[in-house]
Design a protein around this motif. Sequence first.
Motif, PDB file in Angstrom:
ATOM      1  N   TYR A   1     -10.031  14.956  31.778  1.00 25.94           N
ATOM      2  CA  TYR A   1     -10.946  14.273  32.709  1.00 25.94           C
ATOM      3  C   TYR A   1     -10.356  14.148  34.109  1.00 25.94           C
ATOM      4  O   TYR A   1     -11.100  14.053  35.088  1.00 25.94           O
ATOM      5  CB  TYR A   1     -11.316  12.897  32.153  1.00 25.94           C
ATOM      6  CG  TYR A   1     -10.229  11.852  32.343  1.00 25.94           C
ATOM      7  CD1 TYR A   1      -9.139  11.792  31.501  1.00 25.94           C
ATOM      8  CD2 TYR A   1     -10.295  10.953  33.402  1.00 25.94           C
ATOM      9  CE1 TYR A   1      -8.143  10.865  31.684  1.00 25.94           C
ATOM     10  CE2 TYR A   1      -9.293  10.021  33.605  1.00 25.94           C
ATOM     11  CZ  TYR A   1      -8.220   9.989  32.742  1.00 25.94           C
ATOM     12  OH  TYR A   1      -7.232   9.075  32.944  1.00 25.94           O
ATOM     13  N   ALA A   2      -9.016  14.142  34.211  1.00 23.10           N
ATOM     14  CA  ALA A   2      -8.399  13.908  35.520  1.00 23.10           C
ATOM     15  C   ALA A   2      -8.242  15.199  36.333  1.00 23.10           C
ATOM     16  O   ALA A   2      -7.831  15.154  37.488  1.00 23.10           O
ATOM     17  CB  ALA A   2      -7.039  13.249  35.317  1.00 23.10           C
TER      18      ALA A   2
ATOM     19  N   LYS B   1      -4.822  21.693  32.245  1.00 27.42           N
ATOM     20  CA  LYS B   1      -4.569  20.723  31.174  1.00 27.42           C
ATOM     21  C   LYS B   1      -5.854  20.417  30.398  1.00 27.42           C
ATOM     22  O   LYS B   1      -6.879  20.096  31.003  1.00 27.42           O
ATOM     23  CB  LYS B   1      -3.995  19.446  31.772  1.00 27.42           C
ATOM     24  CG  LYS B   1      -3.527  18.474  30.725  1.00 27.42           C
ATOM     25  CD  LYS B   1      -3.114  17.158  31.338  1.00 27.42           C
ATOM     26  CE  LYS B   1      -2.811  16.162  30.232  1.00 27.42           C
ATOM     27  NZ  LYS B   1      -2.928  14.792  30.701  1.00 27.42           N
TER      28      LYS B   1
ATOM     29  N   PRO C   1     -13.117  12.440  25.902  1.00 29.74           N
ATOM     30  CA  PRO C   1     -12.952  10.977  25.818  1.00 29.74           C
ATOM     31  C   PRO C   1     -13.960  10.292  24.887  1.00 29.74           C
ATOM     32  O   PRO C   1     -13.611   9.335  24.197  1.00 29.74           O
ATOM     33  CB  PRO C   1     -13.167  10.520  27.256  1.00 29.74           C
ATOM     34  CG  PRO C   1     -12.791  11.686  28.085  1.00 29.74           C
ATOM     35  CD  PRO C   1     -13.171  12.903  27.292  1.00 29.74           C
ATOM     36  N   PHE C   2     -15.186  10.778  24.833  1.00 29.70           N
ATOM     37  CA  PHE C   2     -16.170  10.148  23.946  1.00 29.70           C
ATOM     38  C   PHE C   2     -15.830  10.419  22.481  1.00 29.70           C
ATOM     39  O   PHE C   2     -16.114   9.592  21.607  1.00 29.70           O
ATOM     40  CB  PHE C   2     -17.578  10.632  24.267  1.00 29.70           C
ATOM     41  CG  PHE C   2     -18.112  10.093  25.579  1.00 29.70           C
ATOM     42  CD1 PHE C   2     -18.450   8.759  25.712  1.00 29.70           C
ATOM     43  CD2 PHE C   2     -18.237  10.920  26.674  1.00 29.70           C
ATOM     44  CE1 PHE C   2     -18.915   8.258  26.913  1.00 29.70           C
ATOM     45  CE2 PHE C   2     -18.712  10.422  27.886  1.00 29.70           C
ATOM     46  CZ  PHE C   2     -19.053   9.089  28.005  1.00 29.70           C
TER      47      PHE C   2
ATOM     48  N   GLU D   1     -12.757  10.661  21.446  1.00 32.34           N
ATOM     49  CA  GLU D   1     -11.641   9.741  21.175  1.00 32.34           C
ATOM     50  C   GLU D   1     -12.208   8.416  20.685  1.00 32.34           C
ATOM     51  O   GLU D   1     -11.682   7.810  19.756  1.00 32.34           O
ATOM     52  CB  GLU D   1     -10.850   9.474  22.466  1.00 32.34           C
ATOM     53  CG  GLU D   1      -9.728  10.443  22.705  1.00 32.34           C
ATOM     54  CD  GLU D   1      -8.969  10.138  23.983  1.00 32.34           C
ATOM     55  OE1 GLU D   1      -9.426   9.279  24.776  1.00 32.34           O
ATOM     56  OE2 GLU D   1      -7.927  10.759  24.187  1.00 32.34           O
TER      57      GLU D   1
ATOM     58  N   GLN E   1     -21.489  12.720  24.150  1.00 36.53           N
ATOM     59  CA  GLN E   1     -21.567  13.982  24.881  1.00 36.53           C
ATOM     60  C   GLN E   1     -20.154  14.424  25.236  1.00 36.53           C
ATOM     61  O   GLN E   1     -19.222  13.629  25.207  1.00 36.53           O
ATOM     62  CB  GLN E   1     -22.420  13.850  26.139  1.00 36.53           C
ATOM     63  CG  GLN E   1     -21.811  13.023  27.246  1.00 36.53           C
ATOM     64  CD  GLN E   1     -22.806  12.724  28.355  1.00 36.53           C
ATOM     65  OE1 GLN E   1     -23.648  11.851  28.212  1.00 36.53           O
ATOM     66  NE2 GLN E   1     -22.719  13.445  29.438  1.00 36.53           N
ATOM     67  N   ALA E   2     -20.011  15.711  25.574  1.00 31.43           N
ATOM     68  CA  ALA E   2     -18.707  16.195  26.008  1.00 31.43           C
ATOM     69  C   ALA E   2     -18.710  16.179  27.528  1.00 31.43           C
ATOM     70  O   ALA E   2     -19.748  16.388  28.154  1.00 31.43           O
ATOM     71  CB  ALA E   2     -18.468  17.603  25.493  1.00 31.43           C
ATOM     72  N   ILE E   3     -17.515  15.925  28.100  1.00 32.47           N
ATOM     73  CA  ILE E   3     -17.493  15.816  29.559  1.00 32.47           C
ATOM     74  C   ILE E   3     -17.464  17.182  30.252  1.00 32.47           C
ATOM     75  O   ILE E   3     -17.429  17.250  31.463  1.00 32.47           O
ATOM     76  CB  ILE E   3     -16.312  14.939  30.054  1.00 32.47           C
ATOM     77  CG1 ILE E   3     -14.960  15.506  29.604  1.00 32.47           C
ATOM     78  CG2 ILE E   3     -16.459  13.499  29.582  1.00 32.47           C
ATOM     79  CD1 ILE E   3     -13.794  14.914  30.356  1.00 32.47           C
TER      80      ILE E   3
ATOM     81  N   ASP F   1     -21.736  18.327  29.137  1.00 31.23           N
ATOM     82  CA  ASP F   1     -22.646  17.176  29.208  1.00 31.23           C
ATOM     83  C   ASP F   1     -23.947  17.389  28.436  1.00 31.23           C
ATOM     84  O   ASP F   1     -25.008  16.941  28.881  1.00 31.23           O
ATOM     85  CB  ASP F   1     -22.975  16.844  30.672  1.00 31.23           C
ATOM     86  CG  ASP F   1     -21.802  16.180  31.382  1.00 31.23           C
ATOM     87  OD1 ASP F   1     -20.989  15.550  30.691  1.00 31.23           O
ATOM     88  OD2 ASP F   1     -21.711  16.290  32.612  1.00 31.23           O
TER      89      ASP F   1
ATOM     90  N   LEU G   1     -19.566   4.716  25.521  1.00 30.23           N
ATOM     91  CA  LEU G   1     -18.308   4.334  26.169  1.00 30.23           C
ATOM     92  C   LEU G   1     -17.788   2.969  25.741  1.00 30.23           C
ATOM     93  O   LEU G   1     -16.588   2.761  25.630  1.00 30.23           O
ATOM     94  CB  LEU G   1     -18.495   4.391  27.688  1.00 30.23           C
ATOM     95  CG  LEU G   1     -17.261   4.167  28.552  1.00 30.23           C
ATOM     96  CD1 LEU G   1     -16.225   5.237  28.298  1.00 30.23           C
ATOM     97  CD2 LEU G   1     -17.629   4.157  30.027  1.00 30.23           C
TER      98      LEU G   1
ATOM     99  N   GLU H   1     -11.932   0.567  22.502  1.00 32.92           N
ATOM    100  CA  GLU H   1     -10.907   1.134  23.391  1.00 32.92           C
ATOM    101  C   GLU H   1      -9.975   1.979  22.534  1.00 32.92           C
ATOM    102  O   GLU H   1      -9.231   1.431  21.729  1.00 32.92           O
ATOM    103  CB  GLU H   1     -10.095   0.037  24.078  1.00 32.92           C
ATOM    104  CG  GLU H   1     -10.881  -0.834  25.034  1.00 32.92           C
ATOM    105  CD  GLU H   1     -11.406  -2.082  24.338  1.00 32.92           C
ATOM    106  OE1 GLU H   1     -10.668  -2.677  23.538  1.00 32.92           O
ATOM    107  OE2 GLU H   1     -12.572  -2.443  24.578  1.00 32.92           O
TER     108      GLU H   1
ATOM    109  N   TYR I   1      -3.664   4.881  21.904  1.00 36.06           N
ATOM    110  CA  TYR I   1      -2.895   6.003  22.411  1.00 36.06           C
ATOM    111  C   TYR I   1      -2.149   6.639  21.243  1.00 36.06           C
ATOM    112  O   TYR I   1      -1.572   5.925  20.428  1.00 36.06           O
ATOM    113  CB  TYR I   1      -1.905   5.492  23.465  1.00 36.06           C
ATOM    114  CG  TYR I   1      -1.375   6.558  24.371  1.00 36.06           C
ATOM    115  CD1 TYR I   1      -2.124   6.983  25.469  1.00 36.06           C
ATOM    116  CD2 TYR I   1      -0.143   7.142  24.137  1.00 36.06           C
ATOM    117  CE1 TYR I   1      -1.643   7.965  26.305  1.00 36.06           C
ATOM    118  CE2 TYR I   1       0.338   8.122  24.979  1.00 36.06           C
ATOM    119  CZ  TYR I   1      -0.408   8.535  26.055  1.00 36.06           C
ATOM    120  OH  TYR I   1       0.065   9.509  26.878  1.00 36.06           O
ATOM    121  N   ALA I   2      -2.230   7.963  21.133  1.00 34.07           N
ATOM    122  CA  ALA I   2      -1.504   8.640  20.061  1.00 34.07           C
ATOM    123  C   ALA I   2      -0.015   8.567  20.372  1.00 34.07           C
ATOM    124  O   ALA I   2       0.465   9.216  21.294  1.00 34.07           O
ATOM    125  CB  ALA I   2      -1.952  10.087  19.949  1.00 34.07           C
TER     126      ALA I   2
END
Lengths: 82, 253
Positions: free
Chosen positions: B14-15, B33, B38-39, B41, B123-125, B128, B183, B187, B190-191
């Motif tokens: 995403y970044a 990368k 994220p969704f 996750e 959805q996938a980022i 979408d 979303l 939360e 973290y793996a």
Amino acid sequence: MSQRSRVIDLYKRLFHLGKDYPSGADFFRVRLHNAFMKNSKESDPDKIEKMIGHGEFVVKELETLYMLKKYRTLKRRYYDSA
Amino acid sequence: MARVLVGVKRVIDYAVKIRVKPDKSGVVTDGVKHSMNPFDEIAVEEAVRLKEQKIANEIIAVSCGPQQSQDVLRTALAMGADKAIHVEVAGAEYETLQPIHVSKILAKIAQNEKVDLVIVGKQAIDDDCNQTAQMTAGFLDWPQATYASKIEKKDDHIVVKREIDGGLETIKCKIPAVISADLRLNEPRYATLPNIMKAKKKPLTKITPKDLGVDVSPRIQIVKVEEPPVRQAGSIIPDVDTLVTKLKEKGHA
């Protein structure tokens, strides 16, 4: 785990977390290395214990930072109607 | 006790700033990368929480894509999934792989593995699409609870709070069902490094769409991919009179 291996374990975990650091992994690693090297001569077990505690706190802070950064980015991208 | 299937997709992180290939055939993916959508996750996290509440007893993570998709499956295993299935779709086939193919694959696996819940990200980022959960429910003829922001198990059904325009909707839904994660559902954890190491020992099976009898031949052709138009620079006006004149010039007043 002995105190020594706990310190090494902490370093490894922070090193791993640094891979996602916003200002870059290299930025993070230099600072991580310096922070550990600065205290490498410490021999008082109580003081080392305190430092490990601080390291664990940084681990939690980093995880929260990544989580929030992702959440906020997604919120801005998909939900910001205002 | 329920068996849960979670769908995870490997997407560009995403970044990362997305760049379009000069020949407009797609976006640059080489040396970029990638990470778990994220969704998805959030979907994995919800499955793990169901397991921690003893509602679920086994979590199966599935990903469709090239060899590198196994990385996100390992992440899912590190977060707490029990086993992973990699459906290998590579090369040109992957570029035209659509939610309809993925939902057919998910539906087949859900039947083969006798799962009670399918949880996917809404959805996938990257594309979408926001279609996979809905179509999977369609193929399985199961009820669907999309855009979930809270999931509760009650006896033989689930109660799901859904995010809708301007508020929340609460629905009751029979099991088996398909859920898509929004979303605010949770939360994701973290793996951690030790868990990533442990995840290497968990079972990961590799299959092809052919093994499941799913046809992944393209249904679309990518005509072109373009950057969104760049916003034009504005100008600063010294006083109100100039503003009014400018607006009149453009026919706004």
